[in-house]
Design an enzyme around this catalytic site. Structure first.
Site, PDB file in Angstrom:
ATOM      1  N   THR A 193      44.538 -49.302 -34.182  1.00 21.56           N
ATOM      2  CA  THR A 193      43.357 -49.722 -33.427  1.00 21.56           C
ATOM      3  C   THR A 193      42.986 -48.625 -32.432  1.00 21.56           C
ATOM      4  O   THR A 193      43.607 -47.566 -32.381  1.00 21.56           O
ATOM      5  CB  THR A 193      43.633 -51.013 -32.630  1.00 21.56           C
ATOM      6  OG1 THR A 193      44.504 -50.701 -31.529  1.00 21.56           O
ATOM      7  CG2 THR A 193      44.284 -52.069 -33.502  1.00 21.56           C
ATOM      8  N   ARG A 194      41.972 -48.893 -31.604  1.00 26.88           N
ATOM      9  CA  ARG A 194      41.589 -47.972 -30.537  1.00 26.88           C
ATOM     10  C   ARG A 194      42.346 -48.284 -29.247  1.00 26.88           C
ATOM     11  O   ARG A 194      42.026 -47.741 -28.188  1.00 26.88           O
ATOM     12  CB  ARG A 194      40.083 -48.054 -30.278  1.00 26.88           C
ATOM     13  CG  ARG A 194      39.255 -47.285 -31.297  1.00 26.88           C
ATOM     14  CD  ARG A 194      37.756 -47.492 -31.142  1.00 26.88           C
ATOM     15  NE  ARG A 194      37.319 -47.451 -29.761  1.00 26.88           N
ATOM     16  CZ  ARG A 194      36.905 -48.518 -29.056  1.00 26.88           C
ATOM     17  NH1 ARG A 194      36.893 -49.714 -29.615  1.00 26.88           N
ATOM     18  NH2 ARG A 194      36.506 -48.387 -27.820  1.00 26.88           N
ATOM     19  N   LYS A 195      43.349 -49.136 -29.332  1.00 27.78           N
ATOM     20  CA  LYS A 195      44.145 -49.473 -28.139  1.00 27.78           C
ATOM     21  C   LYS A 195      45.204 -48.392 -27.924  1.00 27.78           C
ATOM     22  O   LYS A 195      46.405 -48.631 -28.039  1.00 27.78           O
ATOM     23  CB  LYS A 195      44.777 -50.849 -28.312  1.00 27.78           C
ATOM     24  CG  LYS A 195      43.729 -51.963 -28.401  1.00 27.78           C
ATOM     25  CD  LYS A 195      44.346 -53.282 -28.826  1.00 27.78           C
ATOM     26  CE  LYS A 195      43.269 -54.344 -29.006  1.00 27.78           C
ATOM     27  NZ  LYS A 195      43.799 -55.595 -29.581  1.00 27.78           N
ATOM     28  N   THR A 196      44.723 -47.201 -27.629  1.00 27.31           N
ATOM     29  CA  THR A 196      45.595 -46.045 -27.442  1.00 27.31           C
ATOM     30  C   THR A 196      45.547 -45.589 -25.984  1.00 27.31           C
ATOM     31  O   THR A 196      44.688 -46.008 -25.215  1.00 27.31           O
ATOM     32  CB  THR A 196      45.145 -44.888 -28.349  1.00 27.31           C
ATOM     33  OG1 THR A 196      43.755 -44.622 -28.102  1.00 27.31           O
ATOM     34  CG2 THR A 196      45.327 -45.231 -29.819  1.00 27.31           C
TER      35      THR A 196
END
Length: 226
Positions: A145-148
């Protein structure tokens, strides 16, 4: 054990990296030494050797970043393992040898180790979860995901790839993903949201819709979502 699916099966994941990652490494070094390197004066500039030891079991990943840190500091890296290898199963393992001026080795040590450890951790967790899913009979795609971590996405997405997973999209420009918030902002109409997304991105930009029910999935399909 080497990855049995995903990007590593088809080539070197390092070949995916943009040249901009080298500038990213420069900013890490600048962040860690924004002014004087007081310790550097203490140790001097004679040639020395450092050994990278893998102390925990896991998949090692992040070679390009590790190498670039030391390249920018006029040091050389010799690897004794291959990126994506499972290391540490038998205890401490000598993974690489780094040679160069001692002050440069110490200047880059923490930046290089932080990056390698973080990337290896992501690769290890990705591969572990993928293995669990396959053993449970799940045959679909495991995607990131873009949960970086802000500023560290390239490294973490790279780790996912080494672990055999699908990195999904790199950023908001990498396709249009319509979540529930997008649908609510369009008055609850999936058709309206998809039409707007198609008009903005054209035929080349994929449109995904996050659905809450089978009914919403049918709406998304009828609206032309990919």
């Amino acid at each position: 054990m080497p990855a049995t699916e995903g990007a590593p099966v088809h080539g070197h994941v390092a070949h995916l990296l943009p040249q901009t990652y080298k500038r990213l490494v420069s900013t890490w070094l600048e962040e860690d030494t924004p002014s004087f390197d007081y310790g550097g004066l203490v140790v001097g500039n004679h040639m020395a050797e450092a050994r990278l030891l893998g102390k925990s079991k896991g998949i090692i990943a992040g070679f390009p970043f590790f190498e670039e840190v030391f390249k920018q500091l006029d040091c050389t890296v010799e690897w004794h393992v291959v990126e994506g290898d499972q290391i540490g199963a038998q205890g401490k393992q000598h993974c690489a040898t780094v040679k160069g001026p001692v002050r440069m080795l110490l200047l880059g040590e923490r930046v290089a180790l932080n990056t390698l450890a973080r990337c290896s951790g992501v690769a290890t967790k990705s591969a572990s979860l993928l293995e669990l899913l396959r053993k449970a009979g799940y045959k679909n795609t495991l995607a990131g995901t873009r949960k970086t971590t802000p500023g560290f996405r390239l490294v973490e997405k790279y780790g996912m790839l080494v672990g055999g997973c699908d990195p999904h999209r790199q950023d908001l420009s990498a396709m249009t993903m319509l979540k529930d918030n997008h649908i609510w902002a369009c008055g609850g109409s999936i058709a309206t949201a998809v039409a707007a997304a198609k008009a903005a991105g054209g035929f080349a930009v994929k449109v995904e819709v996050e659905c809450q029910s089978e009914e919403e999935a049918h709406q998304a399909i009828e609206a032309g979502a990919d």
